[in-house]
Design a protein around this motif. Sequence first.
Motif, PDB file in Angstrom:
ATOM      1  N   LEU A  68       0.834  -1.208   0.000  1.00 17.34           N
ATOM      2  CA  LEU A  68       0.000   0.000   0.000  1.00 17.34           C
ATOM      3  C   LEU A  68       0.869   1.258   0.000  1.00 17.34           C
ATOM      4  CD1 LEU A  68      -2.872  -0.901   2.481  1.00 17.34           C
ATOM      5  CD2 LEU A  68      -3.089  -0.438   0.034  1.00 17.34           C
ATOM      6  N   ALA A  69       1.940   1.244   0.773  1.00 13.59           N
ATOM      7  CA  ALA A  69       2.842   2.402   0.807  1.00 13.59           C
ATOM      8  C   ALA A  69       3.485   2.623  -0.556  1.00 13.59           C
ATOM      9  CB  ALA A  69       3.910   2.197   1.879  1.00 13.59           C
ATOM     10  N   ARG A  70       3.825   1.534  -1.237  1.00 12.05           N
ATOM     11  CA  ARG A  70       4.415   1.645  -2.573  1.00 12.05           C
ATOM     12  C   ARG A  70       3.455   2.329  -3.535  1.00 12.05           C
ATOM     13  NH1 ARG A  70       4.208  -0.471  -7.373  1.00 12.05           N
ATOM     14  NH2 ARG A  70       2.640  -2.040  -6.889  1.00 12.05           N
ATOM     15  N   ARG A  71       2.184   2.048  -3.375  1.00 10.50           N
ATOM     16  CA  ARG A  71       1.165   2.611  -4.269  1.00 10.50           C
ATOM     17  C   ARG A  71       0.744   4.021  -3.880  1.00 10.50           C
ATOM     18  NH1 ARG A  71      -3.204  -2.253  -5.104  1.00 10.50           N
ATOM     19  NH2 ARG A  71      -1.720  -3.885  -5.720  1.00 10.50           N
ATOM     20  N   GLN A  72       1.043   4.423  -2.662  1.00 11.09           N
ATOM     21  CA  GLN A  72       0.587   5.722  -2.157  1.00 11.09           C
ATOM     22  C   GLN A  72       1.098   6.856  -3.036  1.00 11.09           C
ATOM     23  OE1 GLN A  72       1.597   6.393   1.922  1.00 11.09           O
ATOM     24  NE2 GLN A  72       0.078   7.990   2.158  1.00 11.09           N
ATOM     25  N   GLY A  73       0.202   7.761  -3.345  1.00 17.05           N
ATOM     26  CA  GLY A  73       0.567   8.907  -4.163  1.00 17.05           C
ATOM     27  C   GLY A  73       0.521   8.630  -5.654  1.00 17.05           C
ATOM     28  N   THR A  74       0.168   7.403  -6.023  1.00 19.97           N
ATOM     29  CA  THR A  74       0.061   7.037  -7.431  1.00 19.97           C
ATOM     30  C   THR A  74      -1.415   6.982  -7.791  1.00 19.97           C
ATOM     31  OG1 THR A  74       2.045   5.673  -7.259  1.00 19.97           O
ATOM     32  CG2 THR A  74       0.625   5.256  -9.142  1.00 19.97           C
TER      33      THR A  74
END
Length: 105
Positions: A87-93
């Motif tokens: 989820l953190a990897r996807r955050q802001g995308t």
Amino acid sequence: MSVLTDLSNTIAERAKADPSSSWTAKLLAKGPEKCAEKFGEEAVEAIIEAVKDNREGLISESADVLFHLLVMLQSRGVSLDEVMVELARRQGTSGLTEKATRPTS
């Protein structure tokens, strides 16, 4: 620690318990397929409450969904931390951008 982290830790501990003494241990003892089935049942119940516009029912069923998601993850050896990293990897995308980068099957 968050409530979800605490719950995930409790589920991991209960996984070691005697299935006759713990609902979680009993469910996990039935295998990953049963855990996935139970998660699906709870997800459908949450959907029904959302469609009915039943706020309290949706809250209650959503709690069940989160619990059973964590049990299903435990059944397959996937940690909440691993999901949170994703989820953190996807955050802001943008969701559209993220989906476009997924491999097609």
